[in-house]
Design an enzyme around this catalytic site. Structure first.
Site, PDB file in Angstrom:
ATOM      1  N   ASP A   1      60.233  96.385 -54.314  1.00 51.50           N
ATOM      2  CA  ASP A   1      58.868  96.723 -53.911  1.00 51.50           C
ATOM      3  C   ASP A   1      57.818  96.031 -54.780  1.00 51.50           C
ATOM      4  OD1 ASP A   1      59.514  98.160 -56.191  1.00 51.50           O
ATOM      5  OD2 ASP A   1      59.197 100.124 -55.319  1.00 51.50           O
TER       6      ASP A   1
ATOM      7  N   ASP B   1      58.734 112.174 -57.189  1.00 53.10           N
ATOM      8  CA  ASP B   1      58.709 112.907 -55.920  1.00 53.10           C
ATOM      9  C   ASP B   1      59.984 112.649 -55.113  1.00 53.10           C
ATOM     10  OD1 ASP B   1      58.383 110.335 -54.951  1.00 53.10           O
ATOM     11  OD2 ASP B   1      56.411 110.667 -54.066  1.00 53.10           O
TER      12      ASP B   1
ATOM     13  N   HIS C   1      61.413 109.662 -54.525  1.00 58.21           N
ATOM     14  CA  HIS C   1      61.454 108.441 -53.711  1.00 58.21           C
ATOM     15  C   HIS C   1      62.432 107.403 -54.258  1.00 58.21           C
ATOM     16  CE1 HIS C   1      57.776 106.736 -56.121  1.00 58.21           C
ATOM     17  NE2 HIS C   1      58.888 106.277 -56.656  1.00 58.21           N
TER      18      HIS C   1
ATOM     19  N   GLU D   1      57.970 107.027 -49.758  1.00 66.28           N
ATOM     20  CA  GLU D   1      57.382 108.303 -50.138  1.00 66.28           C
ATOM     21  C   GLU D   1      57.818 109.415 -49.195  1.00 66.28           C
ATOM     22  OE1 GLU D   1      56.533 108.257 -52.921  1.00 66.28           O
ATOM     23  OE2 GLU D   1      54.628 107.301 -53.408  1.00 66.28           O
TER      24      GLU D   1
HETATM   25  C1  GLP Z   1      58.234 103.436 -59.107  1.00 66.31           C
HETATM   26  C2  GLP Z   1      59.175 102.473 -58.405  1.00 66.31           C
HETATM   27  C3  GLP Z   1      60.547 103.078 -58.183  1.00 66.31           C
HETATM   28  C4  GLP Z   1      61.051 103.703 -59.468  1.00 66.31           C
HETATM   29  C5  GLP Z   1      60.093 104.786 -59.889  1.00 66.31           C
HETATM   30  C6  GLP Z   1      60.541 105.554 -61.122  1.00 66.31           C
HETATM   31  O1  GLP Z   1      57.617 104.317 -58.249  1.00 66.31           O
HETATM   32  N1  GLP Z   1      58.630 102.044 -57.175  1.00 66.31           N
HETATM   33  O2  GLP Z   1      61.431 102.064 -57.731  1.00 66.31           O
HETATM   34  O3  GLP Z   1      62.347 104.236 -59.270  1.00 66.31           O
HETATM   35  O4  GLP Z   1      58.839 104.151 -60.163  1.00 66.31           O
HETATM   36  O5  GLP Z   1      60.066 104.978 -62.278  1.00 66.31           O
HETATM   37  P1  GLP Z   1      60.588 105.330 -63.725  1.00 66.31           P
HETATM   38  O6  GLP Z   1      61.908 104.645 -63.857  1.00 66.31           O
HETATM   39  O7  GLP Z   1      59.553 104.742 -64.639  1.00 66.31           O
HETATM   40  O8  GLP Z   1      60.688 106.801 -63.802  1.00 66.31           O
END
Ligand code: GLP
Length: 271
Positions: free
Chosen positions: A66, A141, A143, A148
């Site tokens: 993404d 959340d 995802h 989302e």
């Molecule tokens: C973002 C990314 C996700 C990732 C999430 C969690 O929203 N789009 O791919 O899994 O962050 O991030 P973190 O690893 O910093 O908790």
């Protein structure tokens, strides 16, 4: 589903990197699906160390999950002014290893034709022969990527509006440090869909820290729901490995069972 529970973040990262390196050694031109966020940084650091010790990534192809919409890498800008995922990947992995830049794909957050771009991205994944291993974290959340709550579990690469929780979480972890105002951060992203992700032959999901414990339990053991898109882990038909640390695993109902299975696998040489 293989649930691997490690003592801490470092051993989780080391395990994940060893698995990825194993795939690269077996298939030097493998296709890796890469993720951003704080969670995979340790894995990338381990891979960088392995590369310094001889792991060759010159034929590896990569597709990132993404990118924020409206931003994209701009190497002329100082790091703090560019919070794109392209920049993140460059800083945390790509500039340290020998992945050919032509083989590394990150959604273009600055495209003028998002629908056309998303279609092209899906086609490129297919042309590459599909993803061998998709690395994933999990958002607060629930995802995957930026799918989302409410995203179809069959969704494809597209533009998605970010939830309030994601905006809050990602503001705290990335944008705030860069001095960006909350209202200025991107509210949309280009993301692979859940259907796209589920086509990867192997999936490896990572989570660490007590703040992820509730959502990890919901994703792995709760009812399948588009409100927590990581519950799609329960739908995947290929090999799934979920690598957790003790803290993120702490709310799993089946915690003891997963530990017992891991020990039995070790005993029987089935790891
Ligand atoms: C973002 C990314 C996700 C990732 C999430 C969690 O929203 N789009 O791919 O899994 O962050 O991030 P973190 O690893 O910093 O908790």
């Amino acid at each position: 589903m293989d649930i691997v529970i490690k003592d801490n973040y470092d051993s989780m990262s080391n395990y994940a990197a060893q698995k990825i390196a194993g795939i690269i050694k077996d298939k030097p031109d493998c296709v890796l699906g890469l993720a951003t966020g704080g969670t995979p940084i340790g894995t990338y650091r381990e891979l960088i160390k392995m590369h310094q010790q001889g792991l060759d990534l010159s034929a590896v192809r990569t597709f990132n999950l993404d990118e924020y919409f409206g931003v994209g890498i701009d190497l002329t800008k100082p790091y703090d002014q560019d919070q794109s995922y392209a920049r993140f990947m460059h800083e945390e992995l790509l500039k340290h290893v020998n992945i050919n830049p032509q083989n590394s794909h990150i959604p273009d957050g600055r495209t003028n034709d998002p629908a056309g771009f998303c279609k092209w991205y899906e086609e490129e994944i297919k042309k590459a022969g599909g993803i061998d291993l998709q690395l994933l974290g999990i958002g607060g959340d629930g995802h995957w990527a930026f799918n989302e709550p409410g995203s179809s579990l069959m969704s494809r690469t597209r533009i998605e509006a970010l939830s309030k929780q994601t905006l809050d979480d990602n503001y705290e972890s990335f944008y705030k440090k860069a001095g960006v105002k909350r209202e200025q951060m991107p509210h949309f992203a280009i993301t692979m869909g859940i259907g796209t992700i589920l086509e990867a032959r192997n999936i490896m999901m990572l989570a660490n820290g007590s703040q992820k414990a509730d959502v990890v339990a919901l994703a792995l053991e709760g009812p399948l729901t588009s409100q927590i898109t990581a519950t799609a882990v329960q739908l995947h038909s290929g090999a799934i490995t979920v690598v957790l640390d003790n803290e993120s695993a702490s709310k799993l109902k089946g915690l003891q069972h997963y530990r017992d299975v891991a020990n039995l696998k070790k005993e029987y040489g089935l790891e």
